[in-house]
Design an enzyme around this catalytic site. Structure first.
Site, PDB file in Angstrom:
ATOM      1  N   GLY A 173       0.960  -1.220   0.121  1.00 59.61           N
ATOM      2  CA  GLY A 173       0.297   0.083  -0.055  1.00 59.61           C
ATOM      3  C   GLY A 173       0.935   1.523   0.058  1.00 59.61           C
ATOM      4  O   GLY A 173       0.150   2.469  -0.186  1.00 59.61           O
ATOM      5  N   GLU A 174       2.121   1.225   0.490  1.00 58.12           N
ATOM      6  CA  GLU A 174       3.030   2.293   0.367  1.00 58.12           C
ATOM      7  C   GLU A 174       3.121   3.017  -1.206  1.00 58.12           C
ATOM      8  O   GLU A 174       3.015   2.212  -2.267  1.00 58.12           O
ATOM      9  CB  GLU A 174       4.233   2.161   0.747  1.00 58.12           C
ATOM     10  CG  GLU A 174       4.207   1.751   2.317  1.00 58.12           C
ATOM     11  CD  GLU A 174       5.519   1.776   3.035  1.00 58.12           C
ATOM     12  OE1 GLU A 174       6.533   1.923   2.305  1.00 58.12           O
ATOM     13  OE2 GLU A 174       5.630   1.578   4.239  1.00 58.12           O
TER      14      GLU A 174
ATOM     15  N   ASP B 291     -25.252  21.836  -5.164  1.00 53.13           N
ATOM     16  CA  ASP B 291     -24.588  21.951  -3.870  1.00 53.13           C
ATOM     17  C   ASP B 291     -22.929  21.911  -3.807  1.00 53.13           C
ATOM     18  O   ASP B 291     -22.685  21.468  -5.132  1.00 53.13           O
ATOM     19  CB  ASP B 291     -24.907  20.622  -2.765  1.00 53.13           C
ATOM     20  CG  ASP B 291     -24.956  20.959  -1.430  1.00 53.13           C
ATOM     21  OD1 ASP B 291     -24.368  21.935  -0.899  1.00 53.13           O
ATOM     22  OD2 ASP B 291     -25.709  20.144  -0.515  1.00 53.13           O
TER      23      ASP B 291
ATOM     24  N   ARG C 287     -12.677  19.869   6.166  1.00 55.11           N
ATOM     25  CA  ARG C 287     -14.086  20.164   6.438  1.00 55.11           C
ATOM     26  C   ARG C 287     -14.110  20.491   7.913  1.00 55.11           C
ATOM     27  O   ARG C 287     -15.396  20.673   8.500  1.00 55.11           O
ATOM     28  CB  ARG C 287     -14.564  18.728   6.035  1.00 55.11           C
ATOM     29  CG  ARG C 287     -14.821  18.772   4.441  1.00 55.11           C
ATOM     30  CD  ARG C 287     -15.599  17.500   4.192  1.00 55.11           C
ATOM     31  NE  ARG C 287     -16.778  17.462   4.215  1.00 55.11           N
ATOM     32  CZ  ARG C 287     -17.728  16.465   3.734  1.00 55.11           C
ATOM     33  NH1 ARG C 287     -17.149  15.497   3.119  1.00 55.11           N
ATOM     34  NH2 ARG C 287     -19.021  16.445   3.931  1.00 55.11           N
ATOM     35  N   GLN C 288     -12.968  20.446   8.713  1.00 57.18           N
ATOM     36  CA  GLN C 288     -13.179  20.710  10.142  1.00 57.18           C
ATOM     37  C   GLN C 288     -12.161  21.930  10.183  1.00 57.18           C
ATOM     38  O   GLN C 288     -10.993  21.700  10.367  1.00 57.18           O
ATOM     39  CB  GLN C 288     -12.880  19.563  11.146  1.00 57.18           C
ATOM     40  CG  GLN C 288     -12.991  20.187  12.542  1.00 57.18           C
ATOM     41  CD  GLN C 288     -13.165  19.008  13.614  1.00 57.18           C
ATOM     42  OE1 GLN C 288     -13.085  17.958  13.143  1.00 57.18           O
ATOM     43  NE2 GLN C 288     -12.979  19.377  14.820  1.00 57.18           N
TER      44      GLN C 288
ATOM     45  N   LYS D 107     -36.888  25.070   6.368  1.00 55.40           N
ATOM     46  CA  LYS D 107     -37.865  24.422   7.460  1.00 55.40           C
ATOM     47  C   LYS D 107     -38.477  25.266   8.127  1.00 55.40           C
ATOM     48  O   LYS D 107     -38.102  26.259   8.412  1.00 55.40           O
ATOM     49  CB  LYS D 107     -37.001  23.415   8.401  1.00 55.40           C
ATOM     50  CG  LYS D 107     -36.222  22.292   7.931  1.00 55.40           C
ATOM     51  CD  LYS D 107     -35.414  21.296   8.673  1.00 55.40           C
ATOM     52  CE  LYS D 107     -34.773  20.324   8.355  1.00 55.40           C
ATOM     53  NZ  LYS D 107     -34.029  19.487   9.106  1.00 55.40           N
TER      54      LYS D 107
END
Length: 291
Positions: free
Chosen positions: A34-35, A216, A93-94, A190
């Site tokens: 995986g490297e 979006d 996203r944070q 809403k």
């Protein structure tokens, strides 16, 4: 000189054609464990401006590590003028802390990118504009809405569709596209009917017998979009299509959106995806010309 990472090689080739720049020849591969492996095959003068194009979406860790390998290799070559174009910037996203002593992933990512020698960062529709403030280098947050508007103008038979945001937070995207297309826009809100009952409906415009295009920035699981389609169908929408900037689309999101009644789902090529049919190459190329 343009260097395309594994996540964005096709996009990098498009940008290089638009700019009539050279696309650097590279070698990338993944070992059985995986490297990642990365090698630059062309000569690069240390005073030559270099632009790396590499999104760091799924698999985020692999793509981010390959980006750092590219940057470290350029550092070993004494290249000083490095611009990073990361159309989709992973781990961003944070941008603030919600619980005590949790990692602010966008801040950690900013530290790593800056210490690796990037002098200028370009991205597209960052999740929050405030992410730019985490960097000490210039950060340009481009909009994919002109590219999306052009795609709608050319490919959708309905000339005056309603451009709809699935919530208030995406209203600015719908407004930008609608302005470019000279058509209507709205968003779903809403409305509390009683302490126990809430109804979601369009804010201002009736969709009855109208074609609607939902827009979006990111579609991940598709739950918000499916809910929006169901509401629009109940309110009599004639047709519903879906477009987004970043087609993350996990857990059979496209299947769920189509099953809910969408005619089509389209995204830009900030990420590799089966629906990435809207190119942002011209958007990136025009911006790089102006830097």
């Amino acid at each position: 000189m343009i260097i395309g990472g594994s996540a964005s090689q096709a996009l990098a080739a498009e940008v290089a054609r638009e700019l009539n720049d050279k696309l650097c020849s590279v070698e990338t591969k993944k070992f059985p464990d995986g490297e990642r492996y990365f090698r630059i095959k062309d000569e690069i003068d240390e005073d030559e401006p270099v632009t790396i194009i590499q999104s760091t979406g799924y698999p985020q860790d692999e793509n981010m590590m390959e980006l750092f390998f590219i940057l470290d290799t350029l550092g070993d070559m004494n290249v000083k003028n490095i611009t990073l174009v990361s159309p989709y910037l992973g781990y961003s996203r944070q941008e603030r802390r919600f619980k005590e002593v949790e990692c602010i992933s966008a801040k950690a990512t900013a530290k790593l990118i800056q210490t690796m020698g990037v002098k200028h960062l370009v991205s597209i529709n960052l999740h929050e504009e405030s992410i730019c403030d985490l960097y000490d280098i210039p950060v340009d947050n481009l909009s994919a809405m002109p590219a999306i508007a052009d795609y709608i103008r050319i490919n959708y038979p309905e000339k005056k569709p309603i451009i709809l945001a699935p919530d208030k937070g995406a209203e600015n995207f719908a407004k930008e596209i609608a302005t470019l297309l000279n058509t209507d826009y709205d968003y779903l809100e809403k409305v509390r009917l009683s302490p126990e009952k809430v109804k979601t409906k369009t804010k201002s415009i009736s969709v009855d017998n109208r074609s609607v295009i939902i827009v979006d920035d990111i579609i991940s699981t598709g739950g918000t979009i499916v809910n929006a389609i169901n509401i629009l169908k109940l309110q009599g929408a004639k047709a519903v299509d879906v477009v987004c900037v970043h087609p993350v689309l996990v857990n059979d999101a496209v299947l769920k959106i189509n099953a809910a009644g969408a005619n089509s789902v389209q995204g830009t090529n900030t990420l590799k995806s089966e629906v990435a049919n809207i190119s942002v190459a011209k958007t990136i190329a025009e911006h790089l010309k102006n830097l």
